[in-house]
Each structure stands twice: as structure tokens, then as C-alpha cells.
Design an enzyme around this catalytic site. Sequence first.
Site, PDB file in Angstrom:
ATOM      1  N   GLY A 160      11.776 -51.963  76.330  1.00  0.00           N
ATOM      2  CA  GLY A 160      11.406 -53.360  76.241  1.00  0.00           C
ATOM      3  C   GLY A 160      12.859 -54.076  77.535  1.00  0.00           C
ATOM      4  O   GLY A 160      13.345 -54.970  77.492  1.00  0.00           O
ATOM      5  N   ALA A 161      12.916 -53.063  78.563  1.00  0.00           N
ATOM      6  CA  ALA A 161      13.843 -53.267  79.549  1.00  0.00           C
ATOM      7  C   ALA A 161      13.360 -53.777  81.158  1.00  0.00           C
ATOM      8  O   ALA A 161      13.621 -53.994  81.770  1.00  0.00           O
ATOM      9  CB  ALA A 161      14.151 -51.623  80.432  1.00  0.00           C
ATOM     10  N   ASN A 215      15.063 -52.393  71.985  1.00  0.00           N
ATOM     11  CA  ASN A 215      14.840 -53.575  72.085  1.00  0.00           C
ATOM     12  C   ASN A 215      14.314 -54.480  72.152  1.00  0.00           C
ATOM     13  O   ASN A 215      14.278 -55.059  71.967  1.00  0.00           O
ATOM     14  CB  ASN A 215      15.960 -53.755  73.178  1.00  0.00           C
ATOM     15  CG  ASN A 215      16.242 -55.416  73.836  1.00  0.00           C
ATOM     16  OD1 ASN A 215      16.799 -55.891  73.306  1.00  0.00           O
ATOM     17  ND2 ASN A 215      15.098 -55.322  75.127  1.00  0.00           N
ATOM     18  N   LYS A 236      13.151 -58.013  61.261  1.00  0.00           N
ATOM     19  CA  LYS A 236      14.127 -57.529  61.944  1.00  0.00           C
ATOM     20  C   LYS A 236      15.281 -57.205  59.972  1.00  0.00           C
ATOM     21  O   LYS A 236      16.329 -56.237  60.710  1.00  0.00           O
ATOM     22  CB  LYS A 236      14.613 -58.657  62.626  1.00  0.00           C
ATOM     23  CG  LYS A 236      14.170 -59.108  63.780  1.00  0.00           C
ATOM     24  CD  LYS A 236      14.375 -58.386  64.743  1.00  0.00           C
ATOM     25  CE  LYS A 236      13.752 -58.373  66.299  1.00  0.00           C
ATOM     26  NZ  LYS A 236      13.650 -57.238  67.289  1.00  0.00           N
ATOM     27  N   TYR A 243       9.129 -62.509  61.511  1.00  0.00           N
ATOM     28  CA  TYR A 243      10.277 -62.426  62.282  1.00  0.00           C
ATOM     29  C   TYR A 243      11.652 -61.705  61.580  1.00  0.00           C
ATOM     30  O   TYR A 243      11.661 -60.514  61.312  1.00  0.00           O
ATOM     31  CB  TYR A 243      10.509 -63.523  63.996  1.00  0.00           C
ATOM     32  CG  TYR A 243      11.298 -62.453  64.318  1.00  0.00           C
ATOM     33  CD1 TYR A 243      11.312 -61.629  65.755  1.00  0.00           C
ATOM     34  CD2 TYR A 243      12.586 -63.283  64.025  1.00  0.00           C
ATOM     35  CE1 TYR A 243      12.149 -61.493  66.519  1.00  0.00           C
ATOM     36  CE2 TYR A 243      13.791 -63.177  64.852  1.00  0.00           C
ATOM     37  CZ  TYR A 243      13.545 -62.222  66.002  1.00  0.00           C
ATOM     38  OH  TYR A 243      14.407 -62.416  67.110  1.00  0.00           O
ATOM     39  N   ALA A 260      11.530 -60.580  58.779  1.00  0.00           N
ATOM     40  CA  ALA A 260      11.870 -60.043  58.038  1.00  0.00           C
ATOM     41  C   ALA A 260      11.574 -58.199  58.583  1.00  0.00           C
ATOM     42  O   ALA A 260      12.224 -57.543  57.926  1.00  0.00           O
ATOM     43  CB  ALA A 260      10.026 -60.314  57.301  1.00  0.00           C
ATOM     44  N   SER A 287      17.911 -59.315  64.219  1.00  0.00           N
ATOM     45  CA  SER A 287      18.646 -60.486  64.567  1.00  0.00           C
ATOM     46  C   SER A 287      19.532 -60.631  63.608  1.00  0.00           C
ATOM     47  O   SER A 287      19.242 -60.899  62.452  1.00  0.00           O
ATOM     48  CB  SER A 287      16.914 -61.441  65.099  1.00  0.00           C
ATOM     49  OG  SER A 287      17.268 -62.847  64.770  1.00  0.00           O
TER      50      SER A 287
HETATM   51  N1  LIG Z   1      17.345 -63.591  72.711  1.00  0.00           N
HETATM   52  C1  LIG Z   1      17.588 -64.414  71.282  1.00  0.00           C
HETATM   53  O1  LIG Z   1      17.495 -65.565  71.425  1.00  0.00           O
HETATM   54  C2  LIG Z   1      17.263 -63.027  70.581  1.00  0.00           C
HETATM   55  C3  LIG Z   1      17.842 -63.731  69.188  1.00  0.00           C
HETATM   56  C4  LIG Z   1      18.053 -62.446  68.247  1.00  0.00           C
HETATM   57  C5  LIG Z   1      17.149 -61.285  68.747  1.00  0.00           C
HETATM   58  N2  LIG Z   1      16.468 -60.973  69.951  1.00  0.00           N
HETATM   59  C6  LIG Z   1      16.058 -59.505  69.641  1.00  0.00           C
HETATM   60  O2  LIG Z   1      16.123 -59.346  71.389  1.00  0.00           O
HETATM   61  C7  LIG Z   1      15.475 -58.447  71.737  1.00  0.00           C
HETATM   62  C8  LIG Z   1      14.574 -58.352  73.211  1.00  0.00           C
HETATM   63  O3  LIG Z   1      14.929 -60.186  73.208  1.00  0.00           O
HETATM   64  P1  LIG Z   1      14.336 -60.921  74.319  1.00  0.00           P
HETATM   65  O4  LIG Z   1      15.441 -62.583  74.212  1.00  0.00           O
HETATM   66  O5  LIG Z   1      14.902 -60.163  75.839  1.00  0.00           O
HETATM   67  O6  LIG Z   1      13.328 -60.791  74.987  1.00  0.00           O
HETATM   68  P2  LIG Z   1      11.995 -60.812  75.785  1.00  0.00           P
HETATM   69  O7  LIG Z   1      10.430 -61.333  75.237  1.00  0.00           O
HETATM   70  O8  LIG Z   1      12.467 -61.727  77.254  1.00  0.00           O
HETATM   71  O9  LIG Z   1      12.005 -59.408  76.377  1.00  0.00           O
HETATM   72  C9  LIG Z   1      11.078 -58.806  75.721  1.00  0.00           C
HETATM   73  C10 LIG Z   1      11.185 -57.585  76.111  1.00  0.00           C
HETATM   74  O10 LIG Z   1      10.021 -56.139  75.382  1.00  0.00           O
HETATM   75  C11 LIG Z   1       9.380 -56.125  75.742  1.00  0.00           C
HETATM   76  N3  LIG Z   1       7.693 -55.870  74.775  1.00  0.00           N
HETATM   77  C12 LIG Z   1       7.242 -56.637  73.582  1.00  0.00           C
HETATM   78  N4  LIG Z   1       6.764 -56.333  73.088  1.00  0.00           N
HETATM   79  C13 LIG Z   1       6.724 -54.187  73.899  1.00  0.00           C
HETATM   80  C14 LIG Z   1       5.995 -53.723  73.110  1.00  0.00           C
HETATM   81  N5  LIG Z   1       4.888 -53.637  72.021  1.00  0.00           N
HETATM   82  N6  LIG Z   1       6.002 -52.295  73.924  1.00  0.00           N
HETATM   83  C15 LIG Z   1       6.962 -52.632  74.731  1.00  0.00           C
HETATM   84  N7  LIG Z   1       7.724 -53.553  75.232  1.00  0.00           N
HETATM   85  C16 LIG Z   1       6.853 -54.580  74.927  1.00  0.00           C
HETATM   86  C17 LIG Z   1       8.492 -57.489  77.020  1.00  0.00           C
HETATM   87  O11 LIG Z   1       6.940 -56.975  78.210  1.00  0.00           O
HETATM   88  C18 LIG Z   1       9.736 -57.355  77.201  1.00  0.00           C
HETATM   89  O12 LIG Z   1       9.897 -57.425  78.641  1.00  0.00           O
HETATM   90  C19 LIG Z   1      13.490 -58.825  71.159  1.00  0.00           C
HETATM   91  O13 LIG Z   1      14.128 -57.136  69.867  1.00  0.00           O
HETATM   92  C20 LIG Z   1      14.064 -60.030  69.989  1.00  0.00           C
HETATM   93  O14 LIG Z   1      14.081 -59.537  68.869  1.00  0.00           O
HETATM   94  C21 LIG Z   1      17.006 -61.983  70.820  1.00  0.00           C
END
Ligand SMILES: NC(=O)c1ccc[n+]([C@@H]2O[C@H](COP(=O)([O-])OP(=O)(O)OC[C@H]3O[C@@H](n4cnc5c(N)ncnc54)[C@H](O)[C@@H]3O)[C@@H](O)[C@H]2O)c1
Length: 247
Positions: free
Chosen positions: A10-11, A87, A156, A152, A154, A139
Site C-alpha cells: 500500500g505504498a 500497511n 484490525k 474494519y 474486527a 488501528s
Molecule cells: N489514516 C488513518 O487515520 C488510519 C488510522 C488507523 C489505521 N490506518 C491504517 O493505515 C494503513 C494505511 O492507511 P492510509 O490512510 O494511508 O490509506 P490510503 O487509502 O491513503 O492508502 C492505502 C494504500 O493501500 C492500497 N491498497 C488498498 N487495498 C489494497 C490491496 N488489496 N492490495 C494492494 N494495495 C492495496 C491503496 O491502493 C493505497 O495506495 C491502512 O492499513 C489503514 O487501515 C489508517
Amino acid sequence: MKKRVALVTGAAAGIGRQIGLRLSRDGIAIGVLDRELDGAARVADEIVAAGGDAVAVAADISQRHQVDAAVAEVRRALGPVTIVVNNAGISAQVPFQDLTDEQWDTMMAVNLKGTFIVTQVVLPDMIAAGGGRIVNISSSSAQSGAATMAHYSASKGGVIALTKTLAQEFGRYSITANNIAPRFVMNTVMSEKQFTEDATRDAIIKAGPIRRQGEPEDIAGACAWLVSDEAGYVTGQTIGVNGGRYI
Ligand SMILES: NC(=O)c1ccc[n+]([C@@H]2O[C@H](COP(=O)([O-])OP(=O)(O)OC[C@H]3O[C@@H](n4cnc5c(N)ncnc54)[C@H](O)[C@@H]3O)[C@@H](O)[C@H]2O)c1
């Protein structure tokens, strides 16, 4: 110096992008994995332009054959993967009584099964190398619960339990497994979709002990420490990077 290679899932965006950039600054070569190849390629270019080493690969982490192929490509381009940052994730808000089986299954397939698949595929490299680092992004919703996010939170919670088990099972190979539990990290695609109102953002900022929003850099900093040599005695832990919003 031995080259270290990290696979960051997810980078292409948000937190994962920042983790890739940060680990690269620490001298680590980055496999930039995302289901969006264009975005992953842009981040890999950014890393290379800054003097780092990176390759972009496309995979949906819930699909084992795609992950197998993507990891093989990273190995070919950069070498064995001894750091993985799980991620990639999705989120959604649905009242519990409206939640469908399909929505539940999709959430589990990406957030929990995807973490399982990617970790299983890269583990042989870490065992062969005599050590490694697993960092899973969970999370705070798994710690506190989150109304309308049953599937979501569950998924995490499963990631946290999986992390503890990996710590138990692979510690003897000097592989550590920890998870970072973020809350309200802005400037990501996910948070921009969820927190659209300025009033909601202001309320979030005012409600926490640390009076600012979280940034992707906050998570990347914690991740950089967890994958460093200094953190070799830290395993099975949940590191809350949340401005004190869950204590
Ligand atoms: N932003 C927040 O407030 C927050 C809070 C708690 C947890 N998180 C966790 O942090 C992580 C990153 O979140 P973010 O806010 O940067 O999200 P984001 O949506 O900005 O980025 C997520 C990335 O993951 C990729 N992705 C999604 N599903 C995929 C799959 N099946 N295979 C490959 N790539 C995939 C997307 O294309 C995207 O580039 C996630 O796991 C999210 O649950 C975020």
C-alpha cells in the site's frame, strides 16, 4: 554494509508512501507494492530521485498468486526481503445492522488475509538471513472499538492477534513482529474520504491530549525505529501512534 530490503504494501499513497520514503532515507531498498501500479511507480521514482533504491510492483494483497509474482520481482531487482511493512488496507463505515456478508468478507480478505499472505510469502527470506522485521499497521479502532466500523475494527483486531503469534513463532530466528496502531492520520486517501468536514477535523484535534492531527510522518518515524537494530528486543507489541487519543 549489507543491503537491507523492505517490502512496503500500500505504498502508492498516504502512510505507506511516507514509510517507503523514510526507510529509504535510512539506507533501505524499497519494494513499493500497491494494487495501483502507476502510483507505486511514482513513489519508486521519488525514492530513486532522492538517491535511494526502489522497485514498483503491482499486486492485490488478497490474491496469493499476485503476491508471489510481486515478491519474486522485488527479490530479482533488490535481493531478499528481510523487512515487511504490511500497511495496505481498506476502510468503510457501515452501520452494523446494514453490514452484508460481502462487505465483511472483502474487509477481511484485504486487511487480515492480505497481511497473512504477504507475511507468509516473505518469511523464508528472513529465516534464511537469520533475522528480520515484520511491522503491521493495525488501528486504534481495534483497541477502542469504532461505531459503524465493525468489519474494519474486527479485521484490525485480527492483525494485532496475528502479530503477537508471529512474534511467538519466529522470535527464535531473530525476527521481530510488532504493530503500529494509528488514529486520525490525515493527508491520506483514506482519511480524506472519511473526514470531509473541517468541523469534524477541528473536533478531533480538540478532543485529544496532543492538539494536532496525525501525519503519515508520525507513523513512518515509529516504523523506522521498529525496523532498526535498536528495536531488536521489542516484539509482539502494539505501538499506539495516536496523539494520546487511545491510552
Ligand atoms: N489514516 C488513518 O487515520 C488510519 C488510522 C488507523 C489505521 N490506518 C491504517 O493505515 C494503513 C494505511 O492507511 P492510509 O490512510 O494511508 O490509506 P490510503 O487509502 O491513503 O492508502 C492505502 C494504500 O493501500 C492500497 N491498497 C488498498 N487495498 C489494497 C490491496 N488489496 N492490495 C494492494 N494495495 C492495496 C491503496 O491502493 C493505497 O495506495 C491502512 O492499513 C489503514 O487501515 C489508517
